[in-house]
Motif scaffolding. Structure first.
Motif, PDB file in Angstrom:
ATOM      1  N   GLY A   1      45.637  47.544  47.994  1.00  0.00           N
ATOM      2  CA  GLY A   1      45.609  47.131  46.864  1.00  0.00           C
ATOM      3  C   GLY A   1      44.268  46.881  46.198  1.00  0.00           C
ATOM      4  N   PRO A   2      44.124  46.052  45.145  1.00  0.00           N
ATOM      5  CA  PRO A   2      42.675  45.566  44.553  1.00  0.00           C
ATOM      6  C   PRO A   2      42.053  44.791  45.444  1.00  0.00           C
ATOM      7  CG  PRO A   2      44.720  45.042  43.153  1.00  0.00           C
ATOM      8  CD  PRO A   2      45.343  45.535  44.268  1.00  0.00           C
ATOM      9  N   ARG A   3      42.563  44.130  46.674  1.00  0.00           N
ATOM     10  CA  ARG A   3      41.859  43.376  47.363  1.00  0.00           C
ATOM     11  C   ARG A   3      41.714  43.955  48.795  1.00  0.00           C
ATOM     12  NH1 ARG A   3      41.261  37.868  45.580  1.00  0.00           N
ATOM     13  NH2 ARG A   3      42.402  37.464  43.530  1.00  0.00           N
TER      14      ARG A   3
ATOM     15  N   THR B   1      30.600  45.534  45.225  1.00  0.00           N
ATOM     16  CA  THR B   1      30.988  46.920  45.733  1.00  0.00           C
ATOM     17  C   THR B   1      29.760  47.858  45.821  1.00  0.00           C
ATOM     18  OG1 THR B   1      33.357  46.848  44.751  1.00  0.00           O
ATOM     19  CG2 THR B   1      32.505  49.060  45.142  1.00  0.00           C
TER      20      THR B   1
ATOM     21  N   GLN C   1      50.385  40.765  38.589  1.00  0.00           N
ATOM     22  CA  GLN C   1      50.082  40.667  40.045  1.00  0.00           C
ATOM     23  C   GLN C   1      50.522  39.424  40.832  1.00  0.00           C
ATOM     24  OE1 GLN C   1      45.959  41.416  41.348  1.00  0.00           O
ATOM     25  NE2 GLN C   1      45.677  42.661  39.545  1.00  0.00           N
TER      26      GLN C   1
ATOM     27  N   PRO D   1      43.055  37.250  38.774  1.00  0.00           N
ATOM     28  CA  PRO D   1      42.535  38.816  39.056  1.00  0.00           C
ATOM     29  C   PRO D   1      41.206  39.064  38.192  1.00  0.00           C
ATOM     30  CG  PRO D   1      44.842  38.663  38.561  1.00  0.00           C
ATOM     31  CD  PRO D   1      44.251  37.361  38.282  1.00  0.00           C
TER      32      PRO D   1
ATOM     33  N   ARG E   1      34.095  41.563  42.372  1.00  0.00           N
ATOM     34  CA  ARG E   1      34.176  42.924  43.110  1.00  0.00           C
ATOM     35  C   ARG E   1      33.344  44.196  42.610  1.00  0.00           C
ATOM     36  NH1 ARG E   1      37.806  44.252  47.354  1.00  0.00           N
ATOM     37  NH2 ARG E   1      37.664  46.560  47.868  1.00  0.00           N
ATOM     38  N   LYS E   2      33.207  44.089  41.323  1.00  0.00           N
ATOM     39  CA  LYS E   2      32.452  45.200  40.604  1.00  0.00           C
ATOM     40  C   LYS E   2      30.919  45.136  41.036  1.00  0.00           C
ATOM     41  CE  LYS E   2      31.328  47.133  36.343  1.00  0.00           C
ATOM     42  NZ  LYS E   2      31.454  47.096  34.630  1.00  0.00           N
TER      43      LYS E   2
ATOM     44  N   GLN F   1      49.988  45.437  46.189  1.00  0.00           N
ATOM     45  CA  GLN F   1      49.536  46.603  45.103  1.00  0.00           C
ATOM     46  C   GLN F   1      49.771  45.999  43.739  1.00  0.00           C
ATOM     47  OE1 GLN F   1      47.805  49.013  45.336  1.00  0.00           O
ATOM     48  NE2 GLN F   1      48.486  50.520  47.014  1.00  0.00           N
ATOM     49  N   ALA F   2      48.925  46.317  42.839  1.00  0.00           N
ATOM     50  CA  ALA F   2      49.043  46.251  41.269  1.00  0.00           C
ATOM     51  C   ALA F   2      50.078  47.312  40.824  1.00  0.00           C
ATOM     52  CB  ALA F   2      47.551  46.452  40.708  1.00  0.00           C
TER      53      ALA F   2
ATOM     54  N   ALA G   1      37.969  40.880  39.899  1.00  0.00           N
ATOM     55  CA  ALA G   1      37.556  42.133  39.683  1.00  0.00           C
ATOM     56  C   ALA G   1      36.372  42.253  39.150  1.00  0.00           C
ATOM     57  CB  ALA G   1      38.408  42.638  38.521  1.00  0.00           C
TER      58      ALA G   1
END
Length: 512
Positions: free
Chosen positions: A454-456, A140, A105, A129, A136-137, A98-99, A133
């Motif tokens: 978490g973020p991933r 998604t 991180q 990161p 992923r944006k 988790q962040a 990000a």
């Protein structure tokens, strides 16, 4: 005279180098065991002294089983290398992955994630990161529940083709004969058929073209190459712990293997290029990237690198869970009957079996969730690095740059976390299991995080659940399944090379 001197010097130099090397390794081992900052963490001295036992277990594919045994002996926090700890404590999921506000991180370890020589970074391999990000944006929108609704017809088509192909096989097996009891029966290894389906689905949704595995009842040549990727990545990672060994390994790679690697990368690049150059009539994973990538969140290299990894992550993992689930179900007929009765109780024809109609089926979800616990396709969450300022994991304060990993395989089979931890008991996920009088009440459900946190967290989680539910439901509605005597697969015997290396799962099947 000079020749005599040379003959004397040669062995002396060689002996000196040998003695120096042995002495260095010995002193290094003594330092690692008795003076290293991690010296107080429990673990076998041989693993704490040097990387060699870890690498040996890694290359043999026994890493998760070996570490499970060590956790049972030494506890939830285990030192498995001079600078690496692994955790079987459920709190490690959040502590590591988790962040946390105001804190850097825990980044992925480059030993495992640094890109190979001819590849580019992608979503899964990106260590930074901000880079992750950004990618992923852009990706998604193709993996949301809204996107899944438009993708459902594609998934339905391939699942229906799976049923059709297996049905034809059952019919062919009994052609020209009078089946016993009036029911045609077939013994089949079901594992490849799950792979055929998930690879075809992902190929169509990612590249706009199927791999045609179901159509041909065989693996596409590229898919066969993909199966070698986890084992090759394991070998590369093992060599990276010793840079000189990595250089030697790459110098010894035969031309045929280098060509296979180039062909593998070339397949990704070519399929991405074709998909980017034509329109599809319905939404797929690539559509939002091409339509909404106005700020260049993803370059072509980013897309190539991401989809190379997503082909396996979006196909092989789901197929592994389905294979494990079927293996457990046929050997636990009481649960096979419950989930079969449930999906057949929906009534209607196959066109009425939709993702929405399956979402709330309690036994279907319980069986799949238990399969995710016992047959997690990524049983060992690869190491992260503690930030330079240090960090705390499961209550243990650690110096910066310590490698930390999560042993999901161990946690999922720990009797301290689960009632009858190593048994396939889907009812532990039913609503009644959360009541104080239930024998499953004390199960630590938070220990099982098959899609990570978490973020991933797994980008394709919704798609995976859709395939898991639909494939299972349609197969159980179409066929009766049964175990094959003498051919039981013990899931715990399977080797792990990043992913679980599956073996045949033989079942008897007949028309329902």
């Amino acid at each position: 005279m000079e020749l005599m001197m040379l003959e004397f010097i040669r062995p002396t130099v060689a002996s000196t180098v040998f003695i120096f090397s042995v002495t260095y390794l010995l002193f290094r081992a003594i330092y690692n065991i008795y003076f290293h900052p991690l010296r107080g963490i429990p673990g076998p001295k041989s693993w704490s002294a040097t990387r060699i036992p870890f690498i040996w277990a890694l290359l043999r594919g026994t890493i998760v089983h070996d570490i499970q045994k060590l956790h049972r002996k030494y506890g939830l926090v285990l030192r498995i290398a001079p600078n690496e700890l692994t955790f079987a404590d459920p709190s490690a999921w959040n502590d590591i992955l988790q962040a946390h506000p105001g804190q850097p991180q825990f980044l992925k370890d480059p030993t495992w994630w640094a890109k190979q020589r001819i590849h580019t970074d992608g979503l899964i391999s990106a260590i930074d990161p901000d880079t992750h990000a950004r990618m992923r944006k852009a990706l998604t929108p193709g993996f949301t529940t809204r996107a899944l609704r438009s993708q459902e017809p594609v998934i339905q088509r391939y699942v229906n083709l799976l049923v059709e192909r297996l049905s034809n096989m059952v019919d062919s097996a009994s052609a020209g004969t009078e089946p016993a009891g009036g029911a045609a029966e077939l013994e089949v290894d079901i594992a490849p058929w799950f792979n055929f389906t998930t690879f075809d689905v992902f190929g169509d949704l990612a590249f706009g073209e199927s791999f045609n595995c179901l159509e041909n009842s065989n693996y596409h040549p590229w898919v066969e190459i993909l199966f070698q990727t986890p084992k090759m990545a394991t070998m590369v990672a093992g060599a990276r712990f010793y840079p000189w060994l990595e250089s030697l390994l790459f110098s010894l790679i035969p031309p045929s293997l280098k060509k296979m690697q180039r062909d593998h990368w070339g397949q990704v690049v070519e399929r991405v290029r074709r998909r980017m150059n034509y329109e599809v009539e319905r939404e797929d994973i690539m559509s939002p990237i091409l339509r909404e990538n106005t700020k260049n969140e993803m370059t072509v290299d980013d897309i190539n690198g991401s989809f190379m990894a997503l082909v396996i992550a979006g196909s092989e993992t789901t197929a592994t869970v389905l294979t494990g689930m079927m293996n457990y179900l046929v050997w636990n007929p009481q649960y096979l009957k419950k989930v079969t009765d449930e999906v057949r109780g929906l009534g209607g024809d196959e066109t009425e079996i939709t993702l929405d109609s399956l979402r709330e089926l309690k036994w279907l979800n319980a069986v799949l969730t238990e399969a995710l616990r016992l047959c997690m396709p990524v049983p060992w969450v690869l190491p992260r690095r503690v930030p330079n300022g240090g960090g705390v994991v499961a209550g243990v304060t650690l110096p910066g740059q310590t490698l930390v990993s999560i042993q999901a395989y161990t946690m999922h089979r720990d009797p301290n976390n689960w009632y009858k931890a190593e048994e396939f008991l889907p009812e532990r996920w039913l609503p009644g299991a959360y009541k104080p009088e239930s024998k499953f009440y004390r199960d630590k459900k938070e220990a099982s995080q098959p899609f990570s946190v978490g973020p991933r967290v797994c980008l394709g989680m919704h798609m995976a659940w859709a395939e898991l539910r639909l494939i299972t439901a349609k197969l159980l509605r179409a066929f009766d399944f049964e175990a094959v005597a003498g051919k039981r697969l013990e899931w715990e015997s399977l080797k792990t090379f990043l992913l679980v290396e599956k073996q045949p799962v033989f079942v008897k099947m007949r028309h329902a």
